[in-house]
Design an enzyme around this catalytic site. Structure first.
Site, PDB file in Angstrom:
ATOM      1  N   ARG A  15       0.833  -1.210   0.000  1.00 18.04           N
ATOM      2  CA  ARG A  15       0.000   0.000   0.000  1.00 18.04           C
ATOM      3  C   ARG A  15       0.867   1.259   0.000  1.00 18.04           C
ATOM      4  O   ARG A  15       0.477   2.292  -0.553  1.00 18.04           O
ATOM      5  CB  ARG A  15      -0.964   0.004   1.190  1.00 18.04           C
ATOM      6  CG  ARG A  15      -0.296  -0.024   2.556  1.00 18.04           C
ATOM      7  CD  ARG A  15      -1.304   0.125   3.688  1.00 18.04           C
ATOM      8  NE  ARG A  15      -0.688  -0.147   4.987  1.00 18.04           N
ATOM      9  CZ  ARG A  15      -1.170   0.291   6.145  1.00 18.04           C
ATOM     10  NH1 ARG A  15      -2.271   1.024   6.171  1.00 18.04           N
ATOM     11  NH2 ARG A  15      -0.575  -0.010   7.273  1.00 18.04           N
ATOM     12  N   SER A  42      -4.748   5.426   5.805  1.00 21.31           N
ATOM     13  CA  SER A  42      -4.512   3.985   5.768  1.00 21.31           C
ATOM     14  C   SER A  42      -4.140   3.506   4.374  1.00 21.31           C
ATOM     15  O   SER A  42      -3.317   2.607   4.215  1.00 21.31           O
ATOM     16  CB  SER A  42      -5.758   3.225   6.238  1.00 21.31           C
ATOM     17  OG  SER A  42      -5.941   3.366   7.615  1.00 21.31           O
ATOM     18  N   GLU A  63     -18.477   4.012  -0.292  1.00 20.44           N
ATOM     19  CA  GLU A  63     -17.759   3.405  -1.408  1.00 20.44           C
ATOM     20  C   GLU A  63     -18.614   3.257  -2.662  1.00 20.44           C
ATOM     21  O   GLU A  63     -18.121   3.426  -3.784  1.00 20.44           O
ATOM     22  CB  GLU A  63     -17.228   2.027  -0.997  1.00 20.44           C
ATOM     23  CG  GLU A  63     -16.038   2.079  -0.049  1.00 20.44           C
ATOM     24  CD  GLU A  63     -16.441   2.226   1.401  1.00 20.44           C
ATOM     25  OE1 GLU A  63     -15.548   2.317   2.256  1.00 20.44           O
ATOM     26  OE2 GLU A  63     -17.667   2.256   1.683  1.00 20.44           O
ATOM     27  N   PHE A  88     -14.234  -3.571   1.070  1.00 19.79           N
ATOM     28  CA  PHE A  88     -15.271  -2.633   0.654  1.00 19.79           C
ATOM     29  C   PHE A  88     -15.187  -2.332  -0.842  1.00 19.79           C
ATOM     30  O   PHE A  88     -16.202  -2.191  -1.520  1.00 19.79           O
ATOM     31  CB  PHE A  88     -15.148  -1.330   1.448  1.00 19.79           C
ATOM     32  CG  PHE A  88     -15.176  -1.515   2.943  1.00 19.79           C
ATOM     33  CD1 PHE A  88     -16.112  -2.356   3.525  1.00 19.79           C
ATOM     34  CD2 PHE A  88     -14.266  -0.865   3.753  1.00 19.79           C
ATOM     35  CE1 PHE A  88     -16.142  -2.539   4.908  1.00 19.79           C
ATOM     36  CE2 PHE A  88     -14.291  -1.041   5.128  1.00 19.79           C
ATOM     37  CZ  PHE A  88     -15.222  -1.878   5.710  1.00 19.79           C
ATOM     38  N   HIS A 114      -5.259  -3.519   2.341  1.00 24.41           N
ATOM     39  CA  HIS A 114      -5.793  -4.493   3.295  1.00 24.41           C
ATOM     40  C   HIS A 114      -6.358  -5.728   2.597  1.00 24.41           C
ATOM     41  O   HIS A 114      -7.396  -6.263   2.977  1.00 24.41           O
ATOM     42  CB  HIS A 114      -6.865  -3.853   4.184  1.00 24.41           C
ATOM     43  CG  HIS A 114      -6.330  -2.825   5.141  1.00 24.41           C
ATOM     44  ND1 HIS A 114      -5.544  -1.759   4.734  1.00 24.41           N
ATOM     45  CD2 HIS A 114      -6.484  -2.680   6.488  1.00 24.41           C
ATOM     46  CE1 HIS A 114      -5.225  -1.008   5.774  1.00 24.41           C
ATOM     47  NE2 HIS A 114      -5.777  -1.548   6.847  1.00 24.41           N
ATOM     48  N   ASP A 122      -7.775  -6.982  12.704  1.00 19.40           N
ATOM     49  CA  ASP A 122      -9.059  -6.329  12.441  1.00 19.40           C
ATOM     50  C   ASP A 122     -10.190  -7.345  12.335  1.00 19.40           C
ATOM     51  O   ASP A 122     -11.368  -6.984  12.389  1.00 19.40           O
ATOM     52  CB  ASP A 122      -8.998  -5.515  11.140  1.00 19.40           C
ATOM     53  CG  ASP A 122      -8.115  -4.288  11.262  1.00 19.40           C
ATOM     54  OD1 ASP A 122      -7.825  -3.892  12.403  1.00 19.40           O
ATOM     55  OD2 ASP A 122      -7.715  -3.736  10.233  1.00 19.40           O
ATOM     56  N   ARG A 172      -1.783  -4.717   3.749  1.00 18.36           N
ATOM     57  CA  ARG A 172      -1.695  -3.822   4.897  1.00 18.36           C
ATOM     58  C   ARG A 172      -0.349  -4.003   5.574  1.00 18.36           C
ATOM     59  O   ARG A 172       0.343  -3.046   5.884  1.00 18.36           O
ATOM     60  CB  ARG A 172      -2.805  -4.117   5.902  1.00 18.36           C
ATOM     61  CG  ARG A 172      -2.703  -3.269   7.172  1.00 18.36           C
ATOM     62  CD  ARG A 172      -3.639  -3.778   8.256  1.00 18.36           C
ATOM     63  NE  ARG A 172      -3.587  -2.935   9.438  1.00 18.36           N
ATOM     64  CZ  ARG A 172      -2.675  -3.025  10.404  1.00 18.36           C
ATOM     65  NH1 ARG A 172      -1.698  -3.937  10.298  1.00 18.36           N
ATOM     66  NH2 ARG A 172      -2.695  -2.226  11.444  1.00 18.36           N
TER      67      ARG A 172
END
Length: 315
Positions: A15, A42, A63, A88, A114, A122, A172
């Site tokens: 990322r 993030s 989204e 998402f 992620h 998470d 992530r």
């Protein structure tokens, strides 16, 4: 010639590579836009936002709206990158991606952090283990998961240059840097890291470095290993897979459900060819849970030891 650094200690989340590359793209092309879903820190798009505020849109935690907005922007000649979490950006946006982006074949890039089990603590709700499988079934969609920092930057740049919908999946957690910064990549063309003839390992994303370690162990035992980084699972490099079919023994490795991901894509080609054996290592058709990333990999057999064992089993 592929340049690898198997002894590297440097680790960077892919990322971060996206964040660095999208900022570079923004400097060179004012048609590059980022549509954020309020998680730019993030997803590493803050640098882009600060440098190009007029090319950045934050739609908030919405989204589906981001997908529709990006589709509209694409009709005006812009190149929007929708940036959010993979769970998402694939599942929540699935209808909009199908109807508003893929069906009219619009030039929208969906860049998601992620991916897979890397959200770890998470929990299962944030671990996208079905995303690449769902999106690879949509016509016109290209699906990519790169292995490290340098390959990610090159493939993000290529995604901006080709026309059409692209799904880019990032980690992530940090992953080892294995490629030299001068290494070149091509969407739809696998990177062959080893050219052996006894067994083929095909991996992508954060499992490539595991497959590399497994290949080293197998070679120390006298096994000749062919190793592919299949960073693009759609369009998959059919020619590279068929060359592995000639070997006849294939192990796929992925941080994704073994159903409809890399393993399934490879198996489809092998089955159509009518010969060869495939063993799939990945998430074992189960939801994730809250645990350290390495523990989640172990629970699903996504380990160096299991790759070696699986290769030896089919040999």
């Amino acid at each position: 010639m592929t340049v690898l650094d198997l002894k590297t200690t440097e680790q960077i989340a892919t990322r971060q590579a996206f964040g660095d590359e999208i900022a570079e793209l923004g400097r060179n092309n004012k048609n590059i836009l980022v549509v954020d879903a309020d998680i730019g820190s993030s997803c590493k798009t803050t640098k882009f936002m600060n440098e190009f505020p007029k090319q950045h849109i934050n739609v908030g935690i919405a989204e589906q709206n981001a997908a529709g907005l990006a589709a509209g922007l694409a009709t005006t000649g812009k190149i929007p990158f929708v940036s959010t979490y993979a769970v998402f950006g694939s599942l929540r946006m699935a209808e909009q991606i199908r109807q508003e982006i893929c069906y009219p074949n619009l030039n929208v890039k969906i860049a998601c952090s992620h991916g897979g089990l890397t959200p770890a603590n998470d929990g299962g709700s944030h671990q996208a283990i079905e995303d690449m499988g769902v999106l690879r079934t949509f016509p016109n969609m290209t699906v990519i998961m790169s292995a490290d920092y340098h390959s990610t930057r090159k493939l993000v740049k290529q995604a901006a240059e080709i026309y059409g919908p692209v799904y880019l999946r990032f980690t992530r957690d940090t992953v080892p840097v294995i490629y030299n910064e001068n290494e070149e990549f091509e969407i739809g063309k696998a990177k062959q890291l080893k050219s052996g003839k006894d067994v083929a390992l095909i991996a992508n994303g954060d499992t490539v470095h595991l497959a590399l370690q497994a290949a080293e162990i197998l070679e120390s035992k006298g096994v000749s290993v062919r190793l592919l980084d299949m960073h693009t699972i759609k369009p998959i490099d059919r020619e590279a897979v068929l060359e592995c079919v000639e070997i006849g023994k294939i192990v796929t490795v992925e941080d994704h459900n073994i159903i409809n991901g890399l393993g399934s894509a490879v198996s489809e080609i092998v089955a159509e060819q009518g010969e060869g054996i495939v063993r799939r290592i990945g998430v074992q058709d189960r939801f994730g849970e809250s645990a350290p990333y390495e523990k989640l990999l172990e629970l699903n057999g996504i380990t160096v030891e299991n790759i070696v064992n699986m290769a030896e089993e089919i040999l």
